[in-house]
Design a protein around this motif. Structure first.
Motif, short mmCIF file in Angstrom:
data_model
loop_
_atom_site.label_atom_id
_atom_site.label_comp_id
_atom_site.label_asym_id
_atom_site.label_seq_id
_atom_site.Cartn_x
_atom_site.Cartn_y
_atom_site.Cartn_z
N THR A 436 21.92 23.59 53.52
CA THR A 436 23.03 24.46 53.11
C THR A 436 23.81 23.80 51.99
O THR A 436 24.21 22.65 52.10
CB THR A 436 23.99 24.73 54.29
N ASN A 437 23.98 24.56 50.90
CA ASN A 437 24.82 24.11 49.78
C ASN A 437 26.20 24.75 49.95
O ASN A 437 26.39 25.93 49.68
CB ASN A 437 24.19 24.51 48.45
N LEU A 438 27.16 23.96 50.43
CA LEU A 438 28.51 24.46 50.70
C LEU A 438 29.48 24.16 49.56
O LEU A 438 30.69 24.34 49.71
CB LEU A 438 29.03 23.84 52.00
N VAL A 439 28.95 23.70 48.43
CA VAL A 439 29.82 23.39 47.29
C VAL A 439 30.34 24.69 46.67
O VAL A 439 29.58 25.61 46.40
CB VAL A 439 29.06 22.58 46.23
N THR A 440 31.64 24.76 46.48
CA THR A 440 32.24 25.94 45.85
C THR A 440 31.84 25.99 44.37
O THR A 440 31.82 24.99 43.69
CB THR A 440 33.78 25.88 45.96
N LYS A 441 31.53 27.21 43.88
CA LYS A 441 31.01 27.35 42.53
C LYS A 441 31.99 26.89 41.46
O LYS A 441 31.59 26.47 40.39
CB LYS A 441 30.60 28.80 42.26
N GLY A 442 33.27 26.96 41.72
CA GLY A 442 34.26 26.62 40.70
C GLY A 442 34.53 25.13 40.57
O GLY A 442 35.22 24.71 39.63
N ILE A 443 34.01 24.31 41.45
CA ILE A 443 34.33 22.87 41.46
C ILE A 443 33.61 22.16 40.31
O ILE A 443 32.42 22.35 40.08
CB ILE A 443 33.95 22.24 42.80
N LYS A 444 34.38 21.32 39.59
CA LYS A 444 33.83 20.51 38.51
C LYS A 444 34.10 19.04 38.77
O LYS A 444 35.07 18.67 39.43
CB LYS A 444 34.45 20.91 37.16
N VAL A 445 33.23 18.18 38.22
CA VAL A 445 33.44 16.73 38.28
C VAL A 445 33.20 16.15 36.89
O VAL A 445 32.55 16.77 36.05
CB VAL A 445 32.50 16.05 39.30
N LEU A 446 33.74 14.94 36.68
CA LEU A 446 33.48 14.22 35.44
C LEU A 446 32.35 13.24 35.69
O LEU A 446 32.47 12.30 36.47
CB LEU A 446 34.74 13.46 35.00
#
Length: 563
Positions: A436-446
């Motif tokens: 399961t990919n529970l990462v929210t689509k709007g999340i960004k990282v550097l």
């Protein structure tokens, strides 16, 4: 392309609604259409299977539509065997039978059954008219052309491929044009008609710049590299090869080894040049000493200046040589570590494959196909593990020698996870693992895009390796503070004790060769992860208990918020 695909889905949906005798107010049928339009294939499979299993009264036209959607879901998930079995349960008459035939033709083409695919698509071509929705005649003709091309019937292949290109150009279908241009170029190339093939290769490459399909970009770049190599334009060929490697998201073994060799050669040449410079200086001093007595005073002044200058140069040169020696020592240490891992792990894998292949041959001779199949499945796992080890070795060597390209930028984490997980779907399915990919689509990282993929790939690979059948793996995020975010790869596998965790986090390469039965690893993948996480200004931590699963936690910086 996405908007065009959506229009085709809407068009086919409207035709289903108009032709189906099932009421649009039927909540189950409406839900199925909604999943279809949103391209939620897993939801379609669950919903249709449930309706076909629990609704014993479902029959006739209704059952055919549910079978159609179920088969289509398998088709989009690339589970072609299940798709064929489902589609073959749909008997005539059926309003969407031509669509069923088209999908069966696509599956046969994917499975390289070109005679069968050609037969199906010829029937579709004969039955197609302007009222048929969800099937473009240009795609049908393109597929027929491909079948003829693989069957070496070049004249018919050229006729159909040319016709499909005309239709794609009329519809301004850029994505399909890239594939069609490439196919007709290959057609001419196989017949050694380079003058006809090359313009189409160039067209396909130029059009691929305007599409988001990485496979098309990769293939067109590779084709251009082959073309330029054949034309002896090695500079252009190298450019396209590098672009191909970029889209292929992997390292070229021979190129990287060549780069290491070139670096060693460069260091040797620089060292030799320093020696030559010193010899020139000594010769110059000797020439000055041989000058006449008349110039003795000037010679002494010049000599004093020269000695002072070259003394400083010599000190600087020694520092340079010392620095180069240290770098060379690092390279030698890297080489020794690489050889150690290659000689042990890869040799062990190759030897295992060698012995297994002998068993396969014996079982085939004895017609013990079941046992041979099991051995081949184990061999496949060994090859996959060896490939991952080699990939990690090359990435680690590049990182140690500072030859990897690195650019920290804002990254959409969800899509990066999806891209990495895509290559592991067959392995997840084979081990019956729930992901399961529970990462929210709007999340960004550097982070650096490529190194982040390598980090996620290795951690996911370990999660799969140390999970048992029907275990669960999930990836999600958690805010740490305003500056950082934690990416968590959690599995419900065998876990580890505190001693193993300490060894994994230690600054060494080899960890445990046999930590768990039937689960072997060099620890290089995690060492590579730690190096790349540190280079991304992040941190790695582990939470695990033996028998209770593991959480691998990667902390990375958040993008700065403007305003």
């Amino acid at each position: 392309m996405q908007s065009q695909e959506r229009e085709e889905l809407i068009s086919l949906q409207q035709e289903i609604i108009s032709k189906s005798d099932i009421s649009i107010h039927d909540s189950n049928f409406k839900k199925m259409l909604d999943f279809y339009l949103k391209k939620e294939w897993d939801s379609i499979l669950l919903h249709t299977t449930k309706q076909l299993d629990i609704n014993s009264k479902l029959g006739g036209e209704s059952k055919k539509y549910y079978l159609f959607f179920k088969g289509y879901g398998f088709y989009k998930k690339k589970k072609f065997t299940s798709a064929k079995e489902t589609f073959h349960k749909i008997a005539k008459p059926f309003q969407l039978f031509i669509q069923v035939s088209s999908y069966l033709g696509e599956i046969a083409l994917q499975e390289n059954n070109f005679f069968k695919s050609l037969t199906i698509f010829k029937e579709v071509e004969n039955q197609w008219n302007d009222t048929v929705k969800g099937i473009e005649i240009s795609n049908v003709k393109h597929n027929i052309g491909l079948c003829y091309l693989h069957l070496k019937k070049f004249k018919k292949a050229e006729q159909y491929l040319t016709n499909s290109i005309e239709l794609y150009e009329k519809d301004k279908d850029t994505v399909e044009l890239v594939g069609a241009y490439g196919d007709i170029a290959n057609l001419y190339y196989e017949q050694y008609k380079d003058d006809l093939a090359i313009p189409y290769f160039v067209k396909a490459y130029k059009f691929s710049k305007n599409v988001d399909n990485f496979t098309l970009k990769k293939n067109t770049a590779k084709n251009m590299a082959v073309v330029e190599e054949n034309r002896k334009d090695l500079t252009a060929a190298l450019k396209y090869r590098k672009e191909y490697e970029k889209w292929n998201d992997s390292l070229n073994n021979h190129n990287k080894i060549w780069e290491l060799a070139q670096l060693e050669k460069k260091l040797a040449v620089e060292k030799k040049q320093v020696e030559v410079d010193l010899l020139k200086a000594e010769n110059k001093a000797k020439v000055a000493e041989r000058n006449s007595f008349f110039y003795i005073v000037i010679a002494l002044l010049v000599l004093l200046f020269v000695i002072t200058f070259f003394y400083r140069l010599n000190v600087k040169s020694k520092r340079t040589i010392l620095t180069q020696k240290e770098e060379l020592d690092v390279l030698n240490a890297t080489k020794d570590q690489l050889f150690s891992i290659v000689s042990h792990d890869l040799r062990s894998s190759v030897n295992t494959l060698k012995l297994s292949n002998k068993k396969v041959i014996r079982n085939i001779e004895k017609e013990n196909i079941s046992e041979a199949h099991q051995i081949l499945q184990r061999n496949s796992t060994i090859v996959s593990s060896a490939y991952n080890l080699l990939d990690n070795l090359l990435n680690w060597a590049m990182l140690q020698t500072k030859q990897s390209y690195f650019e920290i930028q804002e990254i959409h984490l969800y899509f990066t996870v999806e891209h990495v997980v895509y290559n592991y779907l067959p392995l997840l399915e084979e081990k019956q693992l729930q992901f399961t990919n529970l990462v929210t689509k709007g999340i960004k990282v550097l982070a650096d895009q490529e190194s982040l993929k390598i980090i996620l790939r290795n951690l996911l690979d370990n999660a799969i390796k140390f999970s048992d059948t029907k275990d669960e793996i999930k990836i999600y995020t958690k805010d740490i503070n305003n500056d950082s975010i934690a990416i968590i790869i959690e599995d419900s596998g065998i876990g580890m004790d505190s001693k193993i965790q300490e060894k994994l986090l230690a600054a060494t390469i080899a960890v445990e060769k046999h930590t768990h039965k039937n689960r072997i690893g060099s620890g290089l993948g995690l060492q590579l992860c730690k190096s790349m996480i540190q280079k991304n200004k992040g941190k790695l931590s582990i939470q695990s208990e033996l028998g209770k699963g593991t959480k691998m936690i990667v902390s990375l910086p958040k993008p700065l918020v403007n305003g």
